[in-house]
Design an enzyme around this catalytic site. Structure first.
Site, PDB file in Angstrom:
ATOM      1  N   LEU A  62     -47.346 -64.440  -5.282  1.00  0.00           N
ATOM      2  CA  LEU A  62     -46.658 -65.710  -5.507  1.00  0.00           C
ATOM      3  C   LEU A  62     -47.630 -66.875  -5.431  1.00  0.00           C
ATOM      4  O   LEU A  62     -47.560 -67.798  -6.242  1.00  0.00           O
ATOM      5  CB  LEU A  62     -45.532 -65.880  -4.487  1.00  0.00           C
ATOM      6  CG  LEU A  62     -44.336 -64.969  -4.720  1.00  0.00           C
ATOM      7  CD1 LEU A  62     -43.288 -65.184  -3.639  1.00  0.00           C
ATOM      8  CD2 LEU A  62     -43.717 -65.206  -6.090  1.00  0.00           C
ATOM      9  N   HIS A 285     -41.089 -56.599  12.525  1.00  0.00           N
ATOM     10  CA  HIS A 285     -39.709 -56.648  12.082  1.00  0.00           C
ATOM     11  C   HIS A 285     -38.923 -55.515  12.738  1.00  0.00           C
ATOM     12  O   HIS A 285     -39.357 -54.374  12.700  1.00  0.00           O
ATOM     13  CB  HIS A 285     -39.695 -56.502  10.554  1.00  0.00           C
ATOM     14  CG  HIS A 285     -38.426 -56.958   9.929  1.00  0.00           C
ATOM     15  ND1 HIS A 285     -37.270 -56.261  10.056  1.00  0.00           N
ATOM     16  CD2 HIS A 285     -38.150 -58.049   9.178  1.00  0.00           C
ATOM     17  CE1 HIS A 285     -36.315 -56.910   9.397  1.00  0.00           C
ATOM     18  NE2 HIS A 285     -36.818 -57.993   8.864  1.00  0.00           N
ATOM     19  N   ARG A 350     -35.758 -61.575  16.252  1.00  0.00           N
ATOM     20  CA  ARG A 350     -36.562 -60.421  15.853  1.00  0.00           C
ATOM     21  C   ARG A 350     -37.488 -59.911  16.953  1.00  0.00           C
ATOM     22  O   ARG A 350     -37.583 -58.714  17.193  1.00  0.00           O
ATOM     23  CB  ARG A 350     -37.466 -60.807  14.671  1.00  0.00           C
ATOM     24  CG  ARG A 350     -36.750 -60.914  13.368  1.00  0.00           C
ATOM     25  CD  ARG A 350     -37.713 -61.289  12.263  1.00  0.00           C
ATOM     26  NE  ARG A 350     -36.984 -61.379  11.009  1.00  0.00           N
ATOM     27  CZ  ARG A 350     -37.534 -61.685   9.836  1.00  0.00           C
ATOM     28  NH1 ARG A 350     -38.821 -61.944   9.753  1.00  0.00           N
ATOM     29  NH2 ARG A 350     -36.811 -61.723   8.751  1.00  0.00           N
ATOM     30  N   GLU A 449     -50.065 -66.231   2.202  1.00  0.00           N
ATOM     31  CA  GLU A 449     -50.201 -65.521   3.475  1.00  0.00           C
ATOM     32  C   GLU A 449     -51.653 -65.464   3.940  1.00  0.00           C
ATOM     33  O   GLU A 449     -51.932 -65.284   5.128  1.00  0.00           O
ATOM     34  CB  GLU A 449     -49.625 -64.092   3.353  1.00  0.00           C
ATOM     35  CG  GLU A 449     -49.473 -63.371   4.691  1.00  0.00           C
ATOM     36  CD  GLU A 449     -48.893 -61.954   4.584  1.00  0.00           C
ATOM     37  OE1 GLU A 449     -48.394 -61.603   3.493  1.00  0.00           O
ATOM     38  OE2 GLU A 449     -48.932 -61.213   5.585  1.00  0.00           O
ATOM     39  N   LEU A 465     -41.809 -66.630   0.902  1.00  0.00           N
ATOM     40  CA  LEU A 465     -41.773 -66.872  -0.539  1.00  0.00           C
ATOM     41  C   LEU A 465     -41.916 -68.365  -0.798  1.00  0.00           C
ATOM     42  O   LEU A 465     -42.623 -68.801  -1.711  1.00  0.00           O
ATOM     43  CB  LEU A 465     -40.454 -66.341  -1.122  1.00  0.00           C
ATOM     44  CG  LEU A 465     -40.167 -64.861  -0.879  1.00  0.00           C
ATOM     45  CD1 LEU A 465     -38.869 -64.438  -1.552  1.00  0.00           C
ATOM     46  CD2 LEU A 465     -41.307 -63.998  -1.394  1.00  0.00           C
TER      47      LEU A 465
END
Lengths: 666, 245
Positions: A62, A285, A350, A449, A465
């Site tokens: 992205l 996660h 999380r 990132e 994103l």
């Protein structure tokens, strides 16, 4: 707490401290006006001069893909590189959930300031305020751009865009395309990029891997790449270099990253002088499918939304761990999240959900197959939800996730509880950049990132994103022009001594990897490194564990350079050789991550530090000592993985628009 | 499980290749197909033989990088990508043939790895909306009827893996191209370039050496994302309209 332990890293001679570092690019004045002011102050490049300026972009996710398309549209002469066979394969494609934007289409009180506030708070007050505000500001433009490109976001019956609430925030600001938002956004950026390839403004190099950055007279002026098909080592020169090469979660061997995701581009830049910031900040996660055996090559994430209706438990007694879960009586089950956190229950953040799952498995109460000495899994049980809502309702909500789970595990989650376990899936750390996204090497910019900038110690859902596309479409194209306006820089030839030196170092390293012909495969080193990182630099860290990890990594790295076996030759497609180079860099990065984790003697974000907890065992942050970004300078080292002490440069975090607070979930 | 694998080995684009036979044992039914190949590669490496080259990246069925002909079927016996195929779909003792995608437009690079650059060039020929960054109106300026948005999404799910080409007896890429044409033709944003796009993409498709479509339907059967064959009808309809002017 006490001085001696805070400085454990220094005490053990693991690092030294240098001068502080600061962002010099964000203009003064109120936060809401900074970005507009910076866009105005940044020099312009005359359209006629743009095609004389060469920009190299590494990575086509992205961030890299959108930056390449946008700079091509602006008329710069762009070269873009990816190791995959097409730009469309970049791992952004695997993002499921959605993308945040402060559109306030739901009229539910959202605003740029609220998105900014939620992101800084979610990052546990370890991100740079100015960058995050800008991210929230441009978020709305991203949605406009993507819709105009034909990205098929979910819509309501009236034809307007649908939004959902995501990641525990109280407004509905997440735009999505079923569970394939990353794919759809990436295809949008890819198509914009291919349009520029057709227009001749961008030249695309697929199956090319960046192995070195060329720095001449203190400026980034190009890269050395290996053509992965022919094996040829090529030199590409330019006026500026942009890294959009993603994150390094694969240092843990098992992660939700793609097989090829690696740190090489950013680590090579780090070795050439770019500071690496907060490398120990990793996101774990909680709802991934557990490891099923020693053969496992990667982990698969399932949407966190499963925790809305699933109940998490393990057996109270170890003896029950290998029983069919349906035969374990209600009173013999420990719904541990509901027990420890009665008000949040299964919906704790999380990091809490992940760490408690590790704790119960460490106690020997995990479920599923034995992997090594432990069972690494906990039950996520939908029996109550199916009874309460009916199977059809559960299927309509989670059907695709249940199918995915059934395909991978061969078990039917409608009949027997799912098993889940935490996994690494994103890194917040990365190369240090200023407000212009420029690293400490002039002319080297870092986006997505690969940089450290916007997520602090923990990333909120649906914001990766957003950051990738904000950097690529809207931020970098505006800031890089301030640098490019100083160019074009002196034309370099491939015979310039510093260019030759860079290329030669790559050729020698490739040759050396092929000549070792030792006993152990690349994967076996990678797996061992991953185990060390997961055990000692994963969800919970301690001084003792990190010191041990550093020793183990040093030993492993030393063995790697004398005992790795890479067969085949360098002048053809050689996937073992590619992996070997990446693992060699992970072996260096892993040590720096442990040093960073060791020096940060506080619990923040998802990083629980055993020595920094409250009386009831919860994370304790130390704003008095650690309210800064840790930017590490490479201390020097040789080509065989011998490294000197890195140098710590602190960037103080200043919060003017937001007040610092401690998180609480009890 | 114990298996016999017949795998295509080819040293490079200009070399001739052949099927080589390998045995693997103690394969867990929970392994993915590619993890089974990882195990074989570790064995080969230990014996001093060069590992088999094959493509994969995300290993969760979305990037489109992996793709093998498994006993004559693109991505094997299940309707999924090769990386999401698990060994429980095979029987103990089975003989499995593993080949690369077979199509003139996808030349073999090495072993099981092929060059799918032709797909990028088809997209370059028009598979986009021409809108520069910053030039977009507000996202709500143009409502899109939900049925059109849903059909655009369905077509946009294509992962560009190439299974459709590999499965087609003509090695046609009409399903791949039809998916992109349908995605953009369904949306208001795709209308201004609709006619030029389809002509230009079809020209590029033919130039790359893909075959024509004869409505066999093997493409759609092999597609791991279930892209239906009627996207080809949409493409043909647009193409007829464009050629009539």
């Amino acid at each position: 707490m006490t001085e001696t332990t805070v400085n454990a890293g220094i005490a053990h001679g693991l690092y030294r401290e240098g001068e502080p570092v600061a962002d010099s690019k964000a203009p003064a004045g109120p936060i809401a006006g900074k970005w507009r002011q910076r866009q105005f102050e940044a020099s312009l490049v005359n359209p006629a001069n743009r095609r004389k300026l060469d920009v190299i972009i590494v990575g086509t996710g992205l961030a890299g893909g959108s930056a390449a398309a946008t700079l091509g549209e602006a008329g710069y002469n762009v070269k873009v590189f990816c190791f995959q066979d097409s730009p469309r394969r970049a791992h952004s494609i695997a993002a499921q959930g959605g993308i945040n934007a402060a559109k306030n289409y739901k009229e539910d009180g959202d605003s740029v300031f609220r998105l900014f506030y939620d992101t800084v708070k979610g990052g546990d007050y370890r991100s740079r305020e100015t960058n995050v505000y800008r991210l929230a500001e441009v978020s709305a433009n991203i949605i406009d751009q993507c819709v105009a490109q034909g990205v098929p976001f979910a819509r309501e019956y009236g034809g307007l865009l649908d939004n959902r609430s995501f990641g525990g925030v109280q407004v509905s600001r997440t735009f999505y395309a079923r569970g394939q938002t990353g794919q759809q956004l990436l295809i949008g950026a890819y198509q914009a990029l291919e349009r520029q390839v057709a227009a001749g403004t961008v030249e695309q190099f697929t199956r090319h891997e960046m192995l070195e950055v060329v720095v001449v007279d203190g400026r980034a002026r190009g890269i050395i790449v290996r053509d992965l098909v022919t094996g040829e080592i090529e030199t590409h020169l330019a006026d500026a270099v942009v890294l959009g090469s993603g994150g390094y979660g694969n240092v843990f061997f098992l992660s939700t990253n793609a097989m090829g995701s690696n740190v090489t581009a950013t680590w090579r830049a780090h070795r050439k002088g770019a500071y690496m910031a907060n490398p120990c900040y990793t996101q774990i996660h909680p709802t991934c499918i557990p490891v099923s055996g020693e053969h496992q090559s990667k982990l698969t994430l399932m949407s966190e939304s499963l925790r809305n209706d699933g109940r998490i438990w393990v057996p109270k007694n170890r003896e029950d761990c290998d029983k069919d879960p349906r035969d374990i009586a209600e009173e013999d089950r420990d719904y541990y999240l509901e027990r420890i956190y009665p008000s949040f229950g299964n919906l704790v953040p999380r990091d809490i959900a992940s760490r408690q799952a590790k704790n119960v498995c460490d106690e020997g109460r995990g479920v599923g197959p034995m992997v090594g000495d432990f069972r690494r899994g906990v039950y996520l049980d939908f029996a109550d939800a199916i009874q309460r809502l009916g199977r059809d309702a559960v299927e309509s909500k989670y059907g695709n996730l249940f199918d995915m789970y059934a395909r991978i595990t061969g078990e039917n989650p409608y009949e027997t509880p799912m098993r889940i376990y935490p996994a690494v899936h994103y890194v917040m750390g990365g190369l240090w950049v200023d407000y212009d996204l420029q690293s400490t090497i002039p002319g080297l910019f870092v986006i997505g990132e690969a940089n450290f900038s916007d997520h602090g110690a923990n990333r909120l859902g649906a914001s990766a994103l957003m950051q990738g596309l904000a950097d690529g479409y809207f931020v970098l194209p505006n800031t890089i022009r301030d640098y490019l306006a100083k160019g074009p820089f002196d034309k370099l030839t491939q015979e310039h001594p510093q260019v030759v030196e860079a290329r030669t170092s790559v050729e020698q390293r490739t040759k050396r990897l092929l000549e070792i012909r030792g006993e152990r495969s690349v994967d076996s080193f990678h797996r061992e490194l991953g185990n060390i990182m997961w055990e000692y630099c994963g969800m919970e860290r301690s001084e003792e564990g990190l010191l041990k990890a550093i020793d183990l990594i040093r030993g492993l790295r030393e063995e790697f350079w004398r005992n790795v076996r890479v067969l085949g030759s360098g002048d053809t497609l050689n996937q073992s050789l590619e992996k070997a180079g990446r693992v060699a860099d992970f072996l260096e990065l892993g040590e720096l991550m442990c040093i960073d984790a060791l020096h940060r003697r506080e619990s923040c974000g998802g990083h629980f530090r055993a020595e920094s907890q409250t009386e009831d065992g919860e994370a304790l942050r130390h704003d008095d000592e650690f309210l800064y970004v840790a930017a590490w300078e490479f201390g020097g080292g040789d080509a065989l993985g011998e490294m000197q002490q890195p140098v710590l440069h602190k960037e103080d975090l200043v919060y003017e628009a937001i007040e610092l607070k401690q998180r609480s979930y009890k | 499980m114990n298996l016999t694998l017949k795998i295509w080995r080819q040293a490079g684009p200009r070399h001739t290749g052949e099927l080589m036979t390998y045995k693997v044992s103690d394969i867990s039914p929970d392994m993915s197909f590619l993890e089974m190949l990882d195990v074989l590669n570790e064995q080969l490496n230990a014996k001093g033989e060069e590992p088999i080259a094959f493509d994969s990246d995300c290993r969760e069925g979305i990037c489109g990088m992996c793709g093998l002909m498994i006993s004559g079927e693109a991505h094997g016996p299940e309707k999924t990508t090769t990386c999401q195929l698990h060994m429980r779909s095979f029987r103990d003792g089975e003989v499995i043939t593993i080949e690369p995608w077979r199509a003139n437009a996808f030349p073999v690079i090495k072993d099981l790895v092929v060059d799918r650059g032709a797909f990028d060039r088809i997209i370059q020929a028009g598979g986009y909306v021409s809108v520069n960054t910053g030039a977009a109106p507000d996202a709500h300026a143009t409502p899109v009827p939900k049925p059109a948005a849903d059909r655009a999404f369905m077509a946009a799910e294509c992962i560009g893996c190439g299974a459709c080409v590999a499965a087609c007896p003509n090695a046609s890429a009409m399903l791949f191209m039809g998916a992109k044409v349908t995605h953009l033709s369904e949306l208001p944003q795709g209308q201004p370039e609709r006619m030029a796009r389809v002509v230009s993409m079809v020209d590029q498709h033919d130039e790359e050496g893909f075959g024509g479509c004869t409505n066999v339907g093997a493409c759609s059967q092999a597609c791991p994302k279930g892209i239906p064959q009627d996207v080809i009808s949409t493409l043909n309809k647009d193409l007829r309209a464009a050629l009539r002017g």
